[in-house]
Design a protein around this motif. Structure first.
Motif, PDB file in Angstrom:
ATOM      1  N   PHE A  20     -19.099  20.431 104.016  1.00 15.99           N
ATOM      2  CA  PHE A  20     -19.742  20.590 102.720  1.00 15.99           C
ATOM      3  C   PHE A  20     -19.684  19.296 101.911  1.00 15.99           C
ATOM      4  N   GLN A  21     -18.617  18.531 102.041  1.00 14.33           N
ATOM      5  CA  GLN A  21     -18.519  17.253 101.328  1.00 14.33           C
ATOM      6  C   GLN A  21     -19.581  16.273 101.826  1.00 14.33           C
ATOM      7  N   ARG A  22     -19.831  16.258 103.141  1.00 19.11           N
ATOM      8  CA  ARG A  22     -20.860  15.368 103.681  1.00 19.11           C
ATOM      9  C   ARG A  22     -22.247  15.776 103.192  1.00 19.11           C
ATOM     10  N   ASN A  23     -22.508  17.067 103.134  1.00 18.24           N
ATOM     11  CA  ASN A  23     -23.819  17.535 102.683  1.00 18.24           C
ATOM     12  C   ASN A  23     -23.991  17.381 101.177  1.00 18.24           C
ATOM     13  N   PRO A  31     -21.761  18.074  89.188  1.00 19.91           N
ATOM     14  CA  PRO A  31     -20.865  17.997  90.331  1.00 19.91           C
ATOM     15  C   PRO A  31     -21.065  19.166  91.297  1.00 19.91           C
ATOM     16  N   VAL A  32     -20.738  18.908  92.538  1.00 23.51           N
ATOM     17  CA  VAL A  32     -20.846  19.917  93.586  1.00 23.51           C
ATOM     18  C   VAL A  32     -19.516  20.662  93.651  1.00 23.51           C
ATOM     19  N   PRO A  33     -19.543  21.990  93.603  1.00 15.20           N
ATOM     20  CA  PRO A  33     -18.288  22.754  93.660  1.00 15.20           C
ATOM     21  C   PRO A  33     -17.557  22.532  94.987  1.00 15.20           C
ATOM     22  N   ASP A  34     -16.249  22.494  94.896  1.00 16.32           N
ATOM     23  CA  ASP A  34     -15.399  22.301  96.068  1.00 16.32           C
ATOM     24  C   ASP A  34     -15.236  23.625  96.811  1.00 16.32           C
ATOM     25  N   LEU A  35     -15.053  23.551  98.128  1.00 18.20           N
ATOM     26  CA  LEU A  35     -14.869  24.751  98.946  1.00 18.20           C
ATOM     27  C   LEU A  35     -13.623  25.518  98.528  1.00 18.20           C
ATOM     28  N   GLY A  36     -12.589  24.808  98.143  1.00 19.06           N
ATOM     29  CA  GLY A  36     -11.356  25.464  97.709  1.00 19.06           C
ATOM     30  C   GLY A  36     -10.422  25.751  98.876  1.00 19.06           C
ATOM     31  N   PHE A  48     -19.269  28.680  94.167  1.00 16.88           N
ATOM     32  CA  PHE A  48     -19.481  27.806  95.315  1.00 16.88           C
ATOM     33  C   PHE A  48     -20.654  28.299  96.158  1.00 16.88           C
ATOM     34  N   TYR A  49     -20.639  29.564  96.534  1.00 18.36           N
ATOM     35  CA  TYR A  49     -21.699  30.091  97.398  1.00 18.36           C
ATOM     36  C   TYR A  49     -23.041  30.166  96.667  1.00 18.36           C
ATOM     37  N   GLU A  50     -23.024  30.484  95.392  1.00 23.60           N
ATOM     38  CA  GLU A  50     -24.265  30.517  94.614  1.00 23.60           C
ATOM     39  C   GLU A  50     -24.896  29.125  94.579  1.00 23.60           C
ATOM     40  N   TYR A  51     -24.049  28.117  94.410  1.00 20.95           N
ATOM     41  CA  TYR A  51     -24.539  26.739  94.378  1.00 20.95           C
ATOM     42  C   TYR A  51     -25.225  26.380  95.696  1.00 20.95           C
TER      43      TYR A  51
END
Length: 104
Positions: A20-23, A31-36, A48-51
């Motif tokens: 997910f960080q690469r994408n 900002p892009v939400p972190d997977l956690g 995260f999933y909605e984003y």
């Protein structure tokens, strides 16, 4: 991936976090939400999933796999046809990219 996930649920985050960080580099919205991790609040998980389901990429697939070169057309009609076909192919590539991201 299957072998890693078989080692426990915590491996999911170690395997898919970097993916997910690469994408995220293609994201228009930051900002892009972190997977956690396993302790992430459920509200953050939903965010995260909605984003990622509504992910908007800046990537442009125009010209990728283009079959036609509109500049080589013999007439305006032929040039328009070539441009529309190339646009159709670009949309197809964009759709495949979105399907790939959603499948993650």
């Amino acid at each position: 991936v299957q072998k890693g996930l078989a080692k426990g649920p915590h491996k999911f985050f170690k395997i898919f976090g970097p993916v997910f960080q690469r994408n995220a580099r293609f994201a228009q919205k930051k900002p892009v939400p972190d997977l956690g991790d396993m302790d992430t609040n459920i509200a953050q998980v939903y965010k995260f999933y909605e984003y990622w389901v509504k992910f908007e990429s800046w990537r442009d697939f125009t010209g990728v796999g283009a079959e036609y070169k509109p500049d080589d057309a013999g007439s305006r009609e032929e040039k328009r046809f070539m441009q529309k076909e190339n646009e159709r192919l670009a949309k197809k590539h964009k759709k495949k990219e979105m399907e790939r991201l959603i499948a993650l």
